[in-house]
Design a protein around this motif. Structure first.
Motif, PDB file in Angstrom:
ATOM      1  N   ARG A   1       0.857  -1.181   0.000  1.00 59.52           N
ATOM      2  CA  ARG A   1       0.000   0.000   0.000  1.00 59.52           C
ATOM      3  C   ARG A   1       0.887   1.222   0.000  1.00 59.52           C
ATOM      4  O   ARG A   1       1.783   1.339   0.831  1.00 59.52           O
ATOM      5  N   THR A   2       0.650   2.093  -0.914  1.00 55.82           N
ATOM      6  CA  THR A   2       1.415   3.335  -1.084  1.00 55.82           C
ATOM      7  C   THR A   2       2.920   3.083  -1.038  1.00 55.82           C
ATOM      8  O   THR A   2       3.664   3.749  -0.337  1.00 55.82           O
ATOM      9  N   GLY A   3       3.357   2.051  -1.744  1.00 57.87           N
ATOM     10  CA  GLY A   3       4.781   1.768  -1.841  1.00 57.87           C
ATOM     11  C   GLY A   3       5.353   0.982  -0.674  1.00 57.87           C
ATOM     12  O   GLY A   3       6.507   0.587  -0.712  1.00 57.87           O
ATOM     13  N   GLN A   4       4.590   0.766   0.350  1.00 60.25           N
ATOM     14  CA  GLN A   4       5.045   0.005   1.523  1.00 60.25           C
ATOM     15  C   GLN A   4       4.683  -1.467   1.322  1.00 60.25           C
ATOM     16  O   GLN A   4       3.537  -1.799   1.068  1.00 60.25           O
ATOM     17  N   MET A   5       5.685  -2.361   1.428  1.00 59.61           N
ATOM     18  CA  MET A   5       5.463  -3.795   1.247  1.00 59.61           C
ATOM     19  C   MET A   5       5.376  -4.458   2.612  1.00 59.61           C
ATOM     20  O   MET A   5       6.225  -4.238   3.472  1.00 59.61           O
ATOM     21  N   TRP A   6       4.340  -5.244   2.816  1.00 58.16           N
ATOM     22  CA  TRP A   6       4.129  -5.993   4.049  1.00 58.16           C
ATOM     23  C   TRP A   6       4.116  -7.477   3.718  1.00 58.16           C
ATOM     24  O   TRP A   6       3.641  -7.882   2.666  1.00 58.16           O
ATOM     25  N   SER A   7       4.610  -8.287   4.621  1.00 57.80           N
ATOM     26  CA  SER A   7       4.571  -9.733   4.468  1.00 57.80           C
ATOM     27  C   SER A   7       3.645 -10.314   5.533  1.00 57.80           C
ATOM     28  O   SER A   7       3.603  -9.829   6.660  1.00 57.80           O
ATOM     29  N   LEU A   8       2.915 -11.355   5.171  1.00 55.93           N
ATOM     30  CA  LEU A   8       2.039 -12.046   6.117  1.00 55.93           C
ATOM     31  C   LEU A   8       2.752 -13.308   6.586  1.00 55.93           C
ATOM     32  O   LEU A   8       3.118 -14.161   5.770  1.00 55.93           O
ATOM     33  N   ILE A   9       2.960 -13.411   7.886  1.00 57.40           N
ATOM     34  CA  ILE A   9       3.718 -14.511   8.472  1.00 57.40           C
ATOM     35  C   ILE A   9       2.788 -15.353   9.342  1.00 57.40           C
ATOM     36  O   ILE A   9       2.105 -14.831  10.217  1.00 57.40           O
ATOM     37  N   ASN A  10       2.788 -16.665   9.085  1.00 59.48           N
ATOM     38  CA  ASN A  10       2.049 -17.621   9.917  1.00 59.48           C
ATOM     39  C   ASN A  10       2.980 -18.053  11.042  1.00 59.48           C
ATOM     40  O   ASN A  10       4.094 -18.507  10.795  1.00 59.48           O
ATOM     41  N   ASP A  11       2.524 -17.923  12.300  1.00 56.31           N
ATOM     42  CA  ASP A  11       3.386 -18.254  13.433  1.00 56.31           C
ATOM     43  C   ASP A  11       3.382 -19.742  13.776  1.00 56.31           C
ATOM     44  O   ASP A  11       4.042 -20.168  14.720  1.00 56.31           O
ATOM     45  N   GLY A  12       2.660 -20.560  13.031  1.00 52.68           N
ATOM     46  CA  GLY A  12       2.651 -21.995  13.277  1.00 52.68           C
ATOM     47  C   GLY A  12       1.621 -22.432  14.296  1.00 52.68           C
ATOM     48  O   GLY A  12       1.397 -23.620  14.490  1.00 52.68           O
ATOM     49  N   SER A  13       0.986 -21.490  14.972  1.00 48.72           N
ATOM     50  CA  SER A  13      -0.052 -21.854  15.944  1.00 48.72           C
ATOM     51  C   SER A  13      -1.389 -21.231  15.563  1.00 48.72           C
ATOM     52  O   SER A  13      -2.251 -21.050  16.409  1.00 48.72           O
ATOM     53  N   GLY A  14      -1.538 -20.886  14.304  1.00 52.59           N
ATOM     54  CA  GLY A  14      -2.813 -20.387  13.812  1.00 52.59           C
ATOM     55  C   GLY A  14      -2.905 -18.886  13.635  1.00 52.59           C
ATOM     56  O   GLY A  14      -3.893 -18.393  13.113  1.00 52.59           O
ATOM     57  N   GLY A  15      -1.896 -18.132  14.050  1.00 55.22           N
ATOM     58  CA  GLY A  15      -1.937 -16.683  13.916  1.00 55.22           C
ATOM     59  C   GLY A  15      -1.224 -16.201  12.669  1.00 55.22           C
ATOM     60  O   GLY A  15      -0.180 -16.722  12.310  1.00 55.22           O
ATOM     61  N   ILE A  16      -1.794 -15.206  11.998  1.00 60.60           N
ATOM     62  CA  ILE A  16      -1.175 -14.574  10.833  1.00 60.60           C
ATOM     63  C   ILE A  16      -0.827 -13.141  11.239  1.00 60.60           C
ATOM     64  O   ILE A  16      -1.673 -12.417  11.765  1.00 60.60           O
ATOM     65  N   HIS A  17       0.441 -12.743  11.000  1.00 59.82           N
ATOM     66  CA  HIS A  17       0.923 -11.437  11.452  1.00 59.82           C
ATOM     67  C   HIS A  17       1.499 -10.669  10.270  1.00 59.82           C
ATOM     68  O   HIS A  17       2.156 -11.240   9.407  1.00 59.82           O
TER      69      HIS A  17
END
Length: 178
Positions: A113-129
Motif C-alpha cells: 500500500r502506497t509503496g510500503q510492502m508488508w509480508s504475512l507470516i504464519n506463526d505456526g499456531s494459527g496466527g497470521i501477522h
C-alpha cells in the motif's frame, strides 16, 4: 417302514440317555477341589511405592537448533575469534514473533500500500501477522532486511561458539499451502 424308522430312533435315543445317566459321584473332581482348598493361602504382594522423578529444565533454548545448519567460518575475522557484529541489545522491547522458532514461521502472502510492502507470516499456531522491513522475528534476533512477493530475507545474530556474535542470513519462502 416309517414305523420301523421311528422305533429305531426311539431305541437309539433311549440308549443314549441311559449312557448319560451313569455314576454321578464325580469323586475325582471332588477330590481335586478338596486338595486345592487344603493348600496354604498365599499373600498378595503390596503395591510398589511410587517414586517421583526429578524434573528436567531445558537450558539450551538460546543455542542453535541441532536441525539448523552449523555456522561456517567464512571470513578470517570470525576464524580468528574477532567479532564484527555487536551483540544484540537486551534493552530493546522484543516483538511478538520473536517468541517463535524461525523454523515454525512461514510466509503466506504479501500486501502493499502506497509503496510500503508488508509480508504475512504464519506463526505456526494459527496466527497470521503483518510485518515489514525492520521488524524482528525468530528467537535469534532476526531482523527483516527485505521483502519480495516470493520471500522474506532475514539477518539473524547468533553466537559463534567463541564468545562472539556473527550474522546469519535466513530466508522465509512463500508457502502457498497455508
Amino acid at each position: 417302514m416309517t414305523k420301523l424308522k421311528g422305533l429305531t430312533f426311539l431305541i437309539a435315543g433311549c440308549v443314549l440317555l441311559l449312557g448319560c445317566s451313569g455314576d454321578k459321584s464325580y469323586n475325582d473332581l471332588q477330590n481335586y477341589m478338596q486338595e486345592i482348598k487344603a493348600r496354604p493361602v498365599g499373600e498378595i504382594e503390596p503395591l510398589p511405592t511410587f517414586r517421583s522423578h526429578k524434573t528436567f529444565r531445558y537450558g539450551a533454548i538460546a543455542m542453535r537448533s541441532p536441525f539448523d545448519a552449523p555456522l561456517l567460518a567464512g571470513s578470517a575475522e570470525s576464524v580468528a575469534g574477532r567479532s564484527t557484529v555487536e551483540p544484540p541489545s537486551e534493552n530493546r522491547k522484543r516483538e511478538y514473533l520473536e517468541s517463535f522458532n524461525f523454523a515454525a514461521l512461514s510466509m503466506v502472502g504479501t500486501l502493499s500500500r502506497t509503496g510500503q510492502m508488508w509480508s504475512l507470516i504464519n506463526d505456526g499456531s494459527g496466527g497470521i501477522h503483518r510485518v515489514t522491513v525492520g521488524n524482528y522475528l525468530g528467537k535469534n534476533y532476526g531482523r527483516i532486511t527485505s521483502i519480495s512477493n516470493a520471500k522474506v530475507d532475514v539477518i539473524e545474530i547468533v553466537p559463534d561458539g567463541k564468545g562472539n556474535w556473527v550474522e546469519r542470513p535466513r530466508t522465509l519462502g512463500l508457502n502457498e499451502k497455508d
